[in-house]
Design an enzyme around this catalytic site. Structure first.
Site: not given
Ligand code: GLU
Length: 429
Positions: A119
């Site tokens: 993240k």
């Molecule tokens: N931000 C989204 C999540 O928390 C998508 C993450 C992604 O597609 O890599 O799942």
């Protein structure tokens, strides 16, 4: 040292980020204990493999300079490159990003997407910056992180406060620095530069699919169901639409400005039009304004928290009257709230299952890009549906077999897959 500095922090002293991380670690501990893993493996799974903090000097439009802070936490590499969103919010902290990265690891493993979790975040309120300023922040962030990003290393995607334009800037910056075009460095990018059809609505589609499965599980027909959706943004707005399309009566929705309520059901298509013009659900003609906190305790069949972490907590969980909670957001239910909801018999469909549609179609985008061959929207949506239902079935079965909650079951399945990958690869050296 003063007395305040000496005392051990209590639960209430914790910042939201510390709270999220403590909850994520407690969930991991439960799975580790149930699976009978030793301390070493527990420690490995509890710590991030790599954490990067960067300073982002920004030239403002008025010529002044300020320095922002950005993070990228790459939690686990055992099952593949790391994957996860990039968040722009004033609440971003290293602990929050750590928790979100760990949840991404479990989410990818649970849905059998061949990634570890990551993240990113920048501590910024994007509403207070111009598009040009946000572009400069994004490009500098991407450039600082260039060594640890890449289609085989770590692949960002949109999250709160970022969108497909942000991904296009990251792809361009990374590509210019590399000297050739690298579309696979991000997902959730515009279709015109290699994005996937169906990506922008994927998270919401998945939320609606598991919500309908959960309603069926508690024997409530969609056409007899009522729902409240907290957050009318990237996830909540389309989830409300898909649920309404299935016949669910959406009686309340909220956004960062307030909430609206209509006991006969909101016309979600017209609400979308209203939000497109005004930027908020407030002022929607066919609804009453309501206190956004009361939305969480409405007497509905389905509650979808689709905004931020920690909104269902020790202070309000006892008042929740929904039969089913489907977590569109990451970490909307604190550990204390989880216990209270379990005691009340509320079925909580955990984030790592409920909102996994986004990363599933991110994976499809990456696969399509790697093959330079793109699928029809029908194909994307069919494959998404299959994976969401497979995830739902696996979690329900395991929860019934082990006599544990859906969140515990989802975490156990995921942790076991990550541990297995780690163990079969072995330790080097
Ligand atoms: N931000 C989204 C999540 O928390 C998508 C993450 C992604 O597609 O890599 O799942």
């Amino acid at each position: 040292m003063t007395q305040t500095e000496e005392r051990t922090p209590t639960t209430t002293d914790r910042s939201p980020g510390e709270h999220a991380l403590a909850d994520a670690l407690a969930q991991l501990k439960f799975a580790v204990d149930l699976l009978g893993y030793g301390d070493g493996l527990h420690q490995l799974l509890a710590s991030a493999r790599r954490e990067t903090r960067v300073s982002i000097p920004l030239r403002r439009d008025d010529g002044t300079m300020e320095v922002l802070t950005g993070y990228r936490v790459q939690h686990n590499f055992s099952r593949g490159p790391t994957k996860g969103g990039l968040r722009y919010s004033p609440d971003v902290s290293l602990d929050e990003v750590r928790a979100l990265a760990m949840w991404m690891t479990w989410k990818c493993a649970l849905l059998d997407v061949p990634y570890g979790g990551a993240k990113g975040g920048v501590t910024i309120d994007p509403r207070l910056y111009s598009k040009g300023e946000l572009e400069r922040v994004t490009r500098r962030y991407a450039s600082e992180l260039q060594p640890v990003l890449g289609p085989d290393k770590d692949i960002p995607a949109p999250d709160i406060g970022t969108d497909e334009q942000t991904m296009a800037w990251i792809m361009d910056t990374y590509s210019v620095n590399a000297g050739y075009t690298v579309p696979g460095v991000v997902t959730g990018k515009p279709v015109s530069i290699g994005g996937s059809l169906g990506r922008s609505t994927a998270t919401s589609r998945g939320v609606a699919q598991v919500a309908l499965a959960a309603l069926q599980h508690v024997r409530v027909a969609p056409t007899a169901a009522t729902a409240a959706v907290q957050g009318f943004g990237k996830v909540g707005a389309s989830a409300a639409q898909f649920l309404a399309d299935a016949g669910v009566r959406i009686v309340a929705v909220s956004d960062q400005y307030g909430a609206v309520h209509a006991s006969n059901g909101l016309d979600v298509v017209r609400l979308h039009e209203h939000v497109a013009v005004t930027g908020t659900v407030l002022g929607f003609a066919d609804a009453e304004p309501m206190d956004p906190d009361s939305l969480l305790t409405l007497d509905v069949d389905l509650l979808v928290p689709a905004a931020v972490e920690g909104v269902l907590n020790a202070a309000n969980a006892a008042d929740v009257r929904a039969t089913v909670v489907v977590e569109g957001a990451n970490g909307p239910t604190t550990a204390e709230a989880d216990q209270i909801l379990r005691g009340k018999g509320v079925l909580v469909v955990p984030d790592i299952l409920a909102n996994a549609g986004g990363v599933i179609v991110s994976y499809f985008e990456w696969v399509q890009g790697n093959q330079a061959y793109w699928w029809s929207v029908e194909e994307v949506e069919e494959r998404l549906h299959q994976r969401m239902l497979a995830g739902w079935t696996a979690v329900v079965e395991s929860s019934q077999q082990l006599g544990i909650t859906l969140r515990e079951a989802a975490t156990v399945i995921a942790v076991q897959r990550v541990a297995e990958a780690h163990q079969i690869r072995g330790l080097y050296p």
